[in-house]
Design a protein around this motif. Structure first.
Motif, PDB file in Angstrom:
ATOM      1  N   MET A 144     -13.761  -3.580  14.564  1.00 53.50           N
ATOM      2  CA  MET A 144     -13.731  -2.828  13.319  1.00 53.50           C
ATOM      3  C   MET A 144     -12.431  -3.165  12.597  1.00 53.50           C
ATOM      4  SD  MET A 144     -16.515  -1.158  13.140  1.00 53.50           S
ATOM      5  CE  MET A 144     -16.298   0.162  11.951  1.00 53.50           C
ATOM      6  N   PRO A 145     -12.437  -3.115  11.268  1.00 56.20           N
ATOM      7  CA  PRO A 145     -11.217  -3.476  10.554  1.00 56.20           C
ATOM      8  C   PRO A 145     -10.092  -2.461  10.775  1.00 56.20           C
ATOM      9  CG  PRO A 145     -12.865  -2.634   9.048  1.00 56.20           C
ATOM     10  CD  PRO A 145     -13.528  -2.757  10.374  1.00 56.20           C
ATOM     11  N   ALA A 146      -8.853  -2.950  10.709  1.00 56.42           N
ATOM     12  CA  ALA A 146      -7.704  -2.062  10.855  1.00 56.42           C
ATOM     13  C   ALA A 146      -7.466  -1.343   9.529  1.00 56.42           C
ATOM     14  CB  ALA A 146      -6.479  -2.883  11.211  1.00 56.42           C
ATOM     15  N   VAL A 147      -7.267  -0.031   9.592  1.00 60.05           N
ATOM     16  CA  VAL A 147      -7.095   0.753   8.370  1.00 60.05           C
ATOM     17  C   VAL A 147      -5.663   1.275   8.273  1.00 60.05           C
ATOM     18  CG1 VAL A 147      -7.911   2.725   7.047  1.00 60.05           C
ATOM     19  CG2 VAL A 147      -9.501   1.465   8.499  1.00 60.05           C
ATOM     20  N   THR A 148      -5.016   1.028   7.140  1.00 59.10           N
ATOM     21  CA  THR A 148      -3.676   1.533   6.894  1.00 59.10           C
ATOM     22  C   THR A 148      -3.741   2.582   5.796  1.00 59.10           C
ATOM     23  OG1 THR A 148      -2.915  -0.714   7.280  1.00 59.10           O
ATOM     24  CG2 THR A 148      -1.314   0.828   6.347  1.00 59.10           C
ATOM     25  N   VAL A 149      -3.116   3.727   6.026  1.00 58.51           N
ATOM     26  CA  VAL A 149      -3.098   4.758   4.990  1.00 58.51           C
ATOM     27  C   VAL A 149      -1.744   4.731   4.283  1.00 58.51           C
ATOM     28  CG1 VAL A 149      -3.203   7.233   4.547  1.00 58.51           C
ATOM     29  CG2 VAL A 149      -4.731   6.200   6.227  1.00 58.51           C
ATOM     30  N   VAL A 150      -1.784   4.681   2.951  1.00 59.09           N
ATOM     31  CA  VAL A 150      -0.547   4.702   2.181  1.00 59.09           C
ATOM     32  C   VAL A 150      -0.459   6.044   1.477  1.00 59.09           C
ATOM     33  CG1 VAL A 150       0.735   3.641   0.297  1.00 59.09           C
ATOM     34  CG2 VAL A 150      -0.677   2.230   1.799  1.00 59.09           C
ATOM     35  N   ASP A 151       0.580   6.802   1.783  1.00 57.16           N
ATOM     36  CA  ASP A 151       0.752   8.089   1.126  1.00 57.16           C
ATOM     37  C   ASP A 151       1.457   7.881  -0.201  1.00 57.16           C
ATOM     38  OD1 ASP A 151       1.395  10.613   0.241  1.00 57.16           O
ATOM     39  OD2 ASP A 151       1.671  11.378   2.281  1.00 57.16           O
ATOM     40  N   LEU A 152       0.735   8.057  -1.271  1.00 60.17           N
ATOM     41  CA  LEU A 152       1.299   7.770  -2.587  1.00 60.17           C
ATOM     42  C   LEU A 152       2.453   8.702  -2.917  1.00 60.17           C
ATOM     43  CD1 LEU A 152      -1.982   7.067  -4.550  1.00 60.17           C
ATOM     44  CD2 LEU A 152      -0.248   5.416  -3.883  1.00 60.17           C
ATOM     45  N   ASN A 153       2.460   9.883  -2.328  1.00 51.86           N
ATOM     46  CA  ASN A 153       3.522  10.829  -2.654  1.00 51.86           C
ATOM     47  C   ASN A 153       4.881  10.382  -2.150  1.00 51.86           C
ATOM     48  OD1 ASN A 153       2.155  12.992  -4.022  1.00 51.86           O
ATOM     49  ND2 ASN A 153       1.050  13.232  -2.087  1.00 51.86           N
ATOM     50  N   ASP A 154       4.956   9.980  -0.858  1.00 51.38           N
ATOM     51  CA  ASP A 154       6.296   9.679  -0.403  1.00 51.38           C
ATOM     52  C   ASP A 154       6.696   8.220  -0.566  1.00 51.38           C
ATOM     53  OD1 ASP A 154       4.838  10.930   2.373  1.00 51.38           O
ATOM     54  OD2 ASP A 154       5.189   8.775   2.279  1.00 51.38           O
ATOM     55  N   GLU A 155       5.755   7.331  -0.787  1.00 54.51           N
ATOM     56  CA  GLU A 155       6.160   5.943  -0.972  1.00 54.51           C
ATOM     57  C   GLU A 155       6.703   5.676  -2.362  1.00 54.51           C
ATOM     58  OE1 GLU A 155       4.843   2.500   0.255  1.00 54.51           O
ATOM     59  OE2 GLU A 155       4.728   3.054   2.373  1.00 54.51           O
ATOM     60  N   PHE A 156       6.190   6.409  -3.329  1.00 55.82           N
ATOM     61  CA  PHE A 156       6.535   6.027  -4.697  1.00 55.82           C
ATOM     62  C   PHE A 156       6.879   7.223  -5.557  1.00 55.82           C
ATOM     63  CE2 PHE A 156       4.013   2.633  -3.091  1.00 55.82           C
ATOM     64  CZ  PHE A 156       4.574   1.503  -3.637  1.00 55.82           C
ATOM     65  N   GLN A 157       8.022   7.778  -5.392  1.00 59.52           N
ATOM     66  CA  GLN A 157       8.383   8.839  -6.316  1.00 59.52           C
ATOM     67  C   GLN A 157       9.159   8.215  -7.476  1.00 59.52           C
ATOM     68  OE1 GLN A 157       7.321  11.507  -6.845  1.00 59.52           O
ATOM     69  NE2 GLN A 157       6.706  12.587  -4.996  1.00 59.52           N
ATOM     70  N   SER A 158       8.438   7.861  -8.483  1.00 56.87           N
ATOM     71  CA  SER A 158       9.125   7.222  -9.605  1.00 56.87           C
ATOM     72  C   SER A 158       8.936   8.068 -10.854  1.00 56.87           C
ATOM     73  CB  SER A 158       8.569   5.826  -9.829  1.00 56.87           C
ATOM     74  OG  SER A 158       7.242   5.937 -10.282  1.00 56.87           O
ATOM     75  N   LYS A 159       9.589   7.682 -11.889  1.00 55.76           N
ATOM     76  CA  LYS A 159       9.524   8.454 -13.131  1.00 55.76           C
ATOM     77  C   LYS A 159       8.117   8.452 -13.716  1.00 55.76           C
ATOM     78  CE  LYS A 159      13.226   6.542 -15.299  1.00 55.76           C
ATOM     79  NZ  LYS A 159      14.020   5.898 -14.286  1.00 55.76           N
ATOM     80  N   THR A 160       7.407   7.379 -13.456  1.00 52.75           N
ATOM     81  CA  THR A 160       6.091   7.265 -14.078  1.00 52.75           C
ATOM     82  C   THR A 160       5.018   8.015 -13.308  1.00 52.75           C
ATOM     83  OG1 THR A 160       5.794   5.221 -12.858  1.00 52.75           O
ATOM     84  CG2 THR A 160       6.528   5.024 -15.142  1.00 52.75           C
ATOM     85  N   GLY A 161       5.432   8.761 -12.286  1.00 52.50           N
ATOM     86  CA  GLY A 161       4.453   9.537 -11.540  1.00 52.50           C
ATOM     87  C   GLY A 161       3.769   8.682 -10.484  1.00 52.50           C
TER      88      GLY A 161
END
Ligand code: ADP
Ligand code: ZN
Length: 765
Positions: free
Chosen positions: A412-429
């Motif tokens: 089965m394919p390997a699944v990676t979860v990316v948490d958008l909240n903590d990876e990218f806190q930028s001004k543009t949201g």
């Protein structure tokens, strides 16, 4: 106006029996929002040609307005003065077979929809109109002989013109030509037919829809042991002639399709027919083509068929000329003379639910049809619905058959979860595509492999916001965000399809602030990716680009021949695609249960992630999946990452049991919509009170009622919407509750307000 007794010149249909005159009486279900059946006398001239399942015109009400309806039964009864005769036959034979009539009656009861309306939904419109057939007329008498032989039969001048035209021709004349040439009306010709002066015959205009009568290449592999066991088990049940529901549970790529094919063949070799239901043809053309090519005498029923083809295909099925019927919702009503098996692929799919009354679920109708015929039904899925899964534990006539591995033991394919909240806190949201996703995608494209990216939001920007006056741009009719569509520079309401030109600034003239566009959709992703990967060929698949089935077929072909490197699309691309070079799948915004007001949200999330993940690594290249989300710790997501359906089911079942939601209870959703809000609310409250009262009256102690409350979509197309839910432990209680509400007219429309009844609702918006 009392009606007259049928005059019976045949002398044996309507006969005196003691005091009464007794004859054939038809029960008619009017096509319209009418609950009860009406009785009509069958006049002698229709007695031999009328049968249940046929449509008739009947007089209705004091003014005897003619209305269409289905004859659903005929039996002998005494004539009474209120009994009016059937006015005319609409169809020259019954479109509905006895089997479909019984199925329709069950649906009308279970889904709380008037019978006439339900029956109408069983026969495609093109079939009702007899598209693809021509009626030809030939003369059966010579007009001169006629006038002499039968003085009662005076030949009118129109009738004479018809006969003259027919006698001039050597061959039968097509009805429209005859009418044009003679100036006679259809009714005139019908009368002449009744008198035996002319004969009408129907001819097929063309061959039924193009067939796949070129068997495809047989695969050169042997079934693996799981597959073989599954085929044998299905064949065993098929041969024993009993009703059984078999849930074929196997991850994507475990070889379910091959199991269907072999199981279907065993049924076909016994001379019986098979229906295979697929969620949506446009999205599964690949599957359908491959499948159809493995059989002969295949009928594929899909929305791209012309009326003529649809009608001709239907009659070919009915004549037993088609052995395999593959199609979406309406295929479950295919009039097969000797159905032996029904297969429902991706049984959990929400597109199986009909969105208009009768709001049936095709899987459940398939199960009912199978039960009526004592045949098995196979439900296939990698992520079965909780309903089907739990039924296997609860009922003796349900069983699970499992394919536990991918064929050839592909991982089965390997699944990676990316948490958008903590990876990218930028001004543009919140960003639309994360760094990780871009990196992985780059590597995939450099290796000349293919990628599929999924974002369940079409358009360019899903919300427009004025930072100045703090207003969102909403659809004035539905109160939901207007979506910005870049290609045409317009704002579109995805619910009522209202469109307005887009502006750069706030529409409030006193404000004029500059609008912020956020909540990127597929168009925006396409733009971003084209910027990141100018050399890659990227195509977008959503309902904006896929207006026509051919557009989809072209994209699939181009993707298959690897002209396209990356597909970006809505859930349209989540299913059914099987391409060996897809090694990467990205889910750009996995909506989490917390953000959706629906008890099935976790189930949907699990299904979606599992499904798209199944698109990656179907052949020799290992697959990888990136899921971007704003709540990475959603339990359903964690289970999907581990490809652990059982863990998901265990935790979800527990929640459903505790919250008393399906599959542990049955729901019926009642939606009241009215142009004014107070009215909608008042009617909803009244109906809910009445419905609550009924639970006491009928002593339904397993029943309760939730609401009333405004719908999630509280306003739609200028109508305010309120809802309440009926909830019962058992289907029997639900049936009794609904029957009572229908019988007392509680669910009828009131004034300008509509009342929608949705039994086993899938969506609560
Ligand atoms: P599913 O419907 O479960 O997603 P498919 O039936 O589409 O899986 O099978 C996936 C792929 O594996 C297909 O290309 C199919 O031809 C192939 N396949 C199926 N069964 C076998 C088998 N026993 N050995 C090798 N390949 C197989
Ligand atoms: Zn709208």
């Amino acid at each position: 106006m009392p009606s007259t007794r049928p005059k019976d010149t045949t002398g044996h249909l309507w006969i005196e029996q003691g005091e009464d005159v007794v004859g054939p009486v038809a029960s008619v279900a009017l096509i319209g929002p009418v609950e009860r059946l009406y009785s009509y006398a069958v006049p002698p001239e229709f007695a031999s040609s009328l049968s249940p399942g046929q449509r008739v015109n009947v007089p209705v009400g004091k003014r005897a307005r003619l209305a269409p309806g289905f004859c659903v039964a005929i039996d002998r009864q005494p004539w009474t003065a209120t009994l009016k005769p059937i006015e005319s036959l609409i169809d020259d034979h019954a479109f509905l077979t006895d089997e479909l009539l019984v199925l329709g009656r069950w649906m009308a009861g279970y889904y709380a929809c008037p019978l006439g309306r339900t029956l109408k939904s069983l026969v495609p419109e093109a079939v009702r109109k007899r598209s693809g057939f021509t009626t030809v007329v030939r003369a059966s008498v010579n007009p001169s002989g006629l006038a002499l032989g039968d003085p009662a039969a005076r030949v009118g001048h129109k009738q004479r013109a018809v006969l003259d035209r027919l006698l001039r021709a050597d061959a039968p004349v097509a009805l429209p030509i005859l009418l044009a040439d003679s100036g006679a009306s259809r009714a005139t010709v019908r009368t002449m037919e009744k008198r035996g002066w002319v004969r009408l015959d129907r001819h097929r205009q063309a061959a039924p829809a193009p067939d796949f009568d070129h068997p495809g290449v047989e695969p050169d592999f042997d079934l693996n042991p799981d597959q073989r066991a599954a085929v044998d088990r299905i064949a065993e049940v098929t041969a024993s002639g009993v009703f059984r529901v078999m849930l074929l549970f196997g991850v994507a790529g475990s070889g379910k399709t091959e199991v269907y094919v072999r199981a279907m063949r065993r049924v076909l070799s016994a001379g019986r027919q098979v229906i295979m239901l697929v969620p949506e043809i446009a999205l599964t053309t690949q599957l359908v083509d491959r499948l159809a090519a493995r059989f002969t005498n295949v009928a594929v029923i899909h929305s791209g068929l012309t009326g003529v083809h649809r009608s001709l295909t239907w009659s070919a099925i009915r004549a037993g000329e088609k052995q395999v019927i593959i199609g979406t919702r309406s295929a479950v009503f295919a009039p097969c003379p000797d159905l032996g098996l029904i297969v429902v692929d991706e049984e959990q799919e929400s597109s199986y639910k009909n969105l208009q009354a009768p709001r049936f679920h095709v899987r459940d109708v398939a199960v009912k049809r199978a039960q009526m015929r004592s045949i098995p039904v196979v439900l296939g899925s990698a992520t079965p619905s909780l309903e089907s899964w739990c039924n296997c534990d609860r009922f003796d006539h349900f069983e699970r058959i499992e394919l536990s591995n991918r064929v050839r033991d592909l991982p089965m394919p390997a699944v990676t979860v990316v948490d958008l909240n903590d990876e990218f806190q930028s001004k543009t949201g919140i960003p639309l595509v994360s760094r990780i996703l871009v990196q992985r995608l780059r590597a995939v494209l450099e290796r000349n492999e293919q990628a599929v990216l999924l974002l369940n939001r079409r358009g360019y920007a899903n919300w427009l916001f004025c930072p100045h006056c703090k207003q969102r741009i909403l659809c004035p009719r539905c109160n939901v965000n207007m979506v910005y569509h870049a290609p045409r520079r317009e704002l579109l309401c995805h619910y009522c399809h209202r469109r307005t030109p887009a502006t750069e600034t706030c529409p409030d003239p006193s404000c004029g602030g500059r609008l912020i566009r956020s909540g990127g959709g597929t168009q925006r992703v396409e733009e971003l990716l084209n910027r990141f990967f100018p050399d890659a060929n990227i195509e977008r698949v959503d309902s904006d680009t896929m207006r026509h089935p051919r557009a989809y077929a072209r994209i699939i072909a181009d993707f298959e021949s690897r002209k396209i490197d990356c597909l970006i699309g809505t859930q349209m691309i989540a299913k059914g695609l099987d391409f060996p070079y897809v090694s990467f799948v990205g889910v750009l915004g996995a909506e989490t249960p917390a953000s959706l007001p629906d008890f099935r949200a976790a189930e949907r999330l699990f299904q979606l992630v599992t499904q798209v993940a199944g698109r990656a690594g179907r052949a020799d290249i290992p697959g990888q999946v990136v899921v971007q989300t704003e709540s990475a710790d959603a339990p359903a997501l964690l289970c999907a990452v581990r490809h652990d359906f059982r863990a998901f089911v265990t935790q979800e079942i527990d929640i459903r049991r505790r919250t008393r939601m399906p599959p542990f209870t049955r729901l019926t959703r009642i939606v009241i919509a009215d142009p004014t809000e107070p009215t909608a609310q008042r009617i909803a409250t009244e109906l809910a009170d009445l419905a609550r009262g009924v639970t006491q009256e009928l002593a339904l102690d397993d029943a309760d009622l939730l609401g009333p409350m405004p719908c999630v979509l509280a306003r739609l197309r200028n109508r305010y919407r309120y809802e309440f839910l009926l909830r019962c432990q058992s289907a029997e209680s639900m049936g009794r509750w609904l029957d009572h509400l229908r019988a007392t007219g509680t669910l009828n429309p009131r004034g300008g307000a509509t009342v929608q009844v949705d039994v086993d609702p899938l969506s609560l918006t």
